[in-house]
Scaffold this motif. Sequence first.
Motif, short mmCIF file in Angstrom:
data_model
loop_
_atom_site.label_atom_id
_atom_site.label_comp_id
_atom_site.label_asym_id
_atom_site.label_seq_id
_atom_site.Cartn_x
_atom_site.Cartn_y
_atom_site.Cartn_z
N UNK A 183 0.85 -1.19 0.00
CA UNK A 183 0.00 0.00 0.00
C UNK A 183 0.89 1.24 0.00
N UNK A 184 0.59 2.32 -0.73
CA UNK A 184 -0.58 2.49 -1.60
C UNK A 184 -0.49 1.63 -2.87
N UNK A 185 -1.65 1.17 -3.31
CA UNK A 185 -1.74 0.26 -4.46
C UNK A 185 -1.20 0.91 -5.74
N UNK A 186 -1.44 2.22 -5.88
CA UNK A 186 -0.99 2.86 -7.12
C UNK A 186 0.54 2.81 -7.27
N UNK A 187 1.26 3.02 -6.14
CA UNK A 187 2.73 2.96 -6.20
C UNK A 187 3.19 1.54 -6.51
N UNK A 188 2.53 0.57 -5.87
CA UNK A 188 2.86 -0.84 -6.12
C UNK A 188 2.65 -1.18 -7.60
N UNK A 207 -9.35 -4.55 -5.96
CA UNK A 207 -10.57 -4.61 -5.13
C UNK A 207 -10.26 -4.13 -3.72
N UNK A 208 -9.10 -4.54 -3.22
CA UNK A 208 -8.70 -4.11 -1.88
C UNK A 208 -8.50 -2.59 -1.84
N UNK A 209 -7.87 -2.05 -2.89
CA UNK A 209 -7.65 -0.60 -2.94
C UNK A 209 -8.98 0.15 -2.97
N UNK A 210 -9.95 -0.43 -3.67
CA UNK A 210 -11.25 0.21 -3.74
C UNK A 210 -11.94 0.17 -2.36
N UNK A 211 -11.83 -0.97 -1.67
CA UNK A 211 -12.40 -1.10 -0.34
C UNK A 211 -11.78 -0.08 0.62
N UNK A 212 -10.48 0.14 0.49
CA UNK A 212 -9.79 1.11 1.34
C UNK A 212 -10.08 2.55 0.91
N UNK A 213 -10.76 2.73 -0.23
CA UNK A 213 -11.06 4.08 -0.69
C UNK A 213 -9.93 4.73 -1.48
N UNK A 214 -8.94 3.92 -1.89
CA UNK A 214 -7.82 4.52 -2.64
C UNK A 214 -8.19 4.76 -4.09
N UNK A 215 -9.10 3.97 -4.62
CA UNK A 215 -9.47 4.11 -6.03
C UNK A 215 -10.96 3.85 -6.20
N UNK A 216 -11.53 4.52 -7.19
CA UNK A 216 -12.87 4.18 -7.61
C UNK A 216 -12.71 3.57 -9.01
N UNK A 217 -12.87 2.26 -9.10
CA UNK A 217 -12.58 1.56 -10.36
C UNK A 217 -13.54 1.96 -11.48
N UNK A 274 -4.20 5.16 -15.14
CA UNK A 274 -5.32 6.11 -15.11
C UNK A 274 -6.59 5.48 -15.68
N UNK A 275 -6.42 4.55 -16.65
CA UNK A 275 -7.59 3.93 -17.29
C UNK A 275 -8.33 2.99 -16.33
N UNK A 276 -7.65 2.56 -15.27
CA UNK A 276 -8.29 1.60 -14.35
C UNK A 276 -9.34 2.25 -13.46
N UNK A 277 -9.18 3.54 -13.19
CA UNK A 277 -10.16 4.20 -12.32
C UNK A 277 -9.67 5.57 -11.87
N UNK A 278 -10.43 6.17 -10.96
CA UNK A 278 -10.05 7.48 -10.41
C UNK A 278 -9.33 7.26 -9.09
N UNK A 279 -8.08 7.70 -9.04
CA UNK A 279 -7.25 7.47 -7.85
C UNK A 279 -7.35 8.67 -6.92
#
Lengths: 187, 187
Positions: B76-81, B135-145, B181-186
């Motif tokens: 975490x954060x998922x985007x950096x990973x 899915x985990x990032x979305x649950x944590x509120x890091x991304x809206x897929x 960026x295409x995966x969702x709003x970070x």
Amino acid sequence: MPTGTDPRFLRSQEAILHAARELLRQGGPAAVTHAQVAERAGVGRATVYRHWPRAELLLMEAMATVPMPFFAEPTVPTRDWLRRELTAMARQLDLDDVRAVSTTLAGTALWDENMDARRAQFAGVLSGRLAAALDDAQTRGEVSLAIPSRHAAAMAIGPMYYRSTIERTPTDPSLIEATIAALGTWS
Amino acid sequence: MPTGTDPRFLRSQEAILHAARELLRQGGPAAVTHAQVAERAGVGRATVYRHWPRAELLLMEAMATVPMPFFAEPTVPTRDWLRRELTAMARQLDLDDVRAVSTTLAGTALWDENMDARRAQFAGVLSGRLAAALDDAQTRGEVSLAIPSRHAAAMAIGPMYYRSTIERTPTDPSLIEATIAALGTWS
């Protein structure tokens, strides 16, 4: 001896190409040998050698008989054109012939100059047509591109190509919509 | 006669695998024949047959010695990973070995059951790990897929796979940023 305009010569040429294409689809490029093509086409091995002294060139020509996905002349609105073209491309990538030719092209191009030239030409046409259509759409105000248009072919075709050849699952409309949305903001 | 634990047996096995991997990189799967492997490895043809009676299985095992791109355990954060993982993957797809193995896998899987099983396993791991991390990032509120997470592997890996094997150009950071960026709003 039969010549290039002799009907028997043309008939055996056609039978050989047809056999080579079937062998490619069913067994991959390694199956396109003089012996197997001769047997499948019902001609003598010497006849195959007379038409194509090198099996690689027979493979290339058999591959060229498979209609590959291309972008048709763009129409307006670009988004409708793109959706139609990508949908047609996804359907083509479900065909065994097209999958066999595209994976053979990508693989064999790594080791064979002629195949690599064909790969480069194929990639260049796809990339050029798509970039031109998107740049034009942006000029007309239909889209505000999120990416440089040189990335468009990779972004639009890459996902369905991966799905077809690595995941081996048909591309559904939601994946196509996702790739179109990834290209930019459409008005 | 040497056995599975005999050092000479193990040495020749290693030499054969090494030769097969080189032949694959330089000439494609069709180059991995008993005769060519024996010559390259400096062993007798009978020795190659003793280790691998079938050339397809030798090819499979030589392919397995090439480290293929995978997603490491998510952090975490998922985007950096994700940026780190996709960058590493893009670098791997520039290697001749990895390109040879991935195009051979995609092609040969169309005609060979064992290869297809390996392709399916490979695709499943990539797709499963990425979907779980998103899915985990979305649950944590890091991304809206913006897409169903089952499309994520095709959307994230497809563009660089297409670029590497069809366009044959290295993937630059701007293509990676575009796929993220295409995966969702970070957030």
